[in-house]
Design a protein around this motif. Structure first.
Motif, PDB file in Angstrom:
ATOM      1  N   THR A  21     -35.027  59.740  20.951  1.00 55.42           N
ATOM      2  CA  THR A  21     -36.418  59.457  21.337  1.00 55.42           C
ATOM      3  C   THR A  21     -37.389  60.171  20.398  1.00 55.42           C
ATOM      4  O   THR A  21     -38.575  60.266  20.684  1.00 55.42           O
ATOM      5  N   HIS A  22     -36.889  60.665  19.289  1.00 53.83           N
ATOM      6  CA  HIS A  22     -37.722  61.366  18.307  1.00 53.83           C
ATOM      7  C   HIS A  22     -38.754  60.391  17.728  1.00 53.83           C
ATOM      8  O   HIS A  22     -38.409  59.268  17.342  1.00 53.83           O
ATOM      9  N   PRO A  23     -40.019  60.793  17.671  1.00 54.61           N
ATOM     10  CA  PRO A  23     -41.055  59.868  17.191  1.00 54.61           C
ATOM     11  C   PRO A  23     -40.872  59.438  15.731  1.00 54.61           C
ATOM     12  O   PRO A  23     -41.352  58.371  15.336  1.00 54.61           O
ATOM     13  N   ASN A  24     -40.195  60.247  14.923  1.00 54.89           N
ATOM     14  CA  ASN A  24     -40.008  59.915  13.507  1.00 54.89           C
ATOM     15  C   ASN A  24     -38.565  59.512  13.209  1.00 54.89           C
ATOM     16  O   ASN A  24     -38.100  59.667  12.078  1.00 54.89           O
ATOM     17  N   LYS A  25     -37.860  58.986  14.200  1.00 53.64           N
ATOM     18  CA  LYS A  25     -36.439  58.725  14.010  1.00 53.64           C
ATOM     19  C   LYS A  25     -36.171  57.688  12.905  1.00 53.64           C
ATOM     20  O   LYS A  25     -35.169  57.789  12.195  1.00 53.64           O
ATOM     21  N   GLU A  26     -37.059  56.708  12.732  1.00 57.40           N
ATOM     22  CA  GLU A  26     -36.846  55.695  11.701  1.00 57.40           C
ATOM     23  C   GLU A  26     -36.892  56.317  10.311  1.00 57.40           C
ATOM     24  O   GLU A  26     -36.053  56.030   9.445  1.00 57.40           O
ATOM     25  N   GLU A  27     -37.871  57.185  10.094  1.00 57.43           N
ATOM     26  CA  GLU A  27     -38.001  57.854   8.804  1.00 57.43           C
ATOM     27  C   GLU A  27     -36.819  58.797   8.563  1.00 57.43           C
ATOM     28  O   GLU A  27     -36.270  58.851   7.449  1.00 57.43           O
ATOM     29  N   LEU A  28     -36.419  59.539   9.595  1.00 54.38           N
ATOM     30  CA  LEU A  28     -35.295  60.473   9.466  1.00 54.38           C
ATOM     31  C   LEU A  28     -33.999  59.715   9.179  1.00 54.38           C
ATOM     32  O   LEU A  28     -33.174  60.157   8.367  1.00 54.38           O
TER      33      LEU A  28
END
Length: 265
Positions: A21-28
């Motif tokens: 549910t991390h807000p930057n999961k796509e970038e990470l």
């Protein structure tokens, strides 16, 4: 050999991406895949990481809207460059097989076109064309007779396309399409010269020979008529299509179409 480690890392990253549910999961996720791909650039197992990077670019390309969000218009080009690099390798890794299949999809051609059902006699009219990866279309105009109309009743019949492509055209031309260079679907309008009253079929093809085996072919049936009407239940008001004036003492015959589920037509 790091193959098992690479495979496990890719599975781990995919699992975290799906469940995080991390807000930057796509970038990470992108950065982590990119790290694997570049760290093990010459290892066949890393081809899957490159492939998954191409998938991200392809998904971004799918958000492109010609009159809206254009941020990822050229992302499909980035995906293609990565996939071609993987496909050129001499190994037979999972990533290479996936890349080859995705390249076929990205390079595939498509087009469709529509025409107003009825057009005014002797006046030019337009057809809306949507296309991808095609630079030129080829068109034929055919006058519809009873045999052609009957053949067009069921588009799933094996005789449907041979009847259309075998019909003798009275006009043929080719139409250059605006170049796009982004592997995206675009739309444009093309001009069709005015016609005499009658029933017609406009046939379009991606190839000049209209051979159904290798061409993308479409057909649209339409009318050219100065007559129009408006109706309310069983009351019909017959009008001149161009100026809207009523046609006095018009004799009207009504047809109804019904689909026969037993005959599938």
């Amino acid at each position: 050999k790091p193959d098992a480690l690479i495979d496990a890392d890719i599975q781990r990253l995919s699992f975290v991406k799906e469940n995080s549910t991390h807000p930057n999961k796509e970038e990470l996720y992108f950065n982590a895949l990119n790290h694997i791909a570049r760290q093990y650039e010459n290892v066949p197992a890393a081809a899957q990481a490159w492939y998954l990077l191409a998938v991200i670019h392809e998904e971004n390309a799918g958000t492109y809207k010609p009159h809206g969000d254009t941020a990822y218009r050229y992302s499909r080009i980035k995906a293609k460059d990565i996939l071609e690099k993987i496909a050129a390798k001499k190994d037979s890794s999972e990533g290479k097989v996936n890349a080859q299949n995705m390249l076929i999809s990205i390079r595939s051609k498509s087009f469709q076109f529509t025409v107003e059902k009825v057009n005014v006699p002797e006046q030019p009219f337009r057809s809306l064309v949507k296309y991808r990866n095609i630079s030129t279309l080829y068109f034929r105009l055919v006058k519809a007779d009873d045999a052609l109309r009957k053949a067009m009743e069921n588009q799933y019949d094996e005789k449907f396309w041979p009847a259309i492509t075998g019909a003798k055209p009275f006009k043929t031309w080719q139409q250059a399409l605006p170049p796009t260079n982004d592997l995206q679907e675009h739309s444009t309008e093309i001009k069709i010269d005015g016609l005499a009253p009658g029933e017609y079929v406009l046939i379009g093809s991606s190839e000049s020979d209209f051979a159904s085996g290798k061409s993308i072919i479409g057909a649209r049936f339409f009318y050219v008529s100065a007559i129009s009407y408006v109706s309310r239940e069983n009351d019909y008001f017959v009008l001149h299509r161009d100026n809207g004036q009523p046609l006095a003492k018009a004799a009207v015959q009504v047809w109804q179409q019904a689909y026969d589920y037993k005959l599938s037509k």
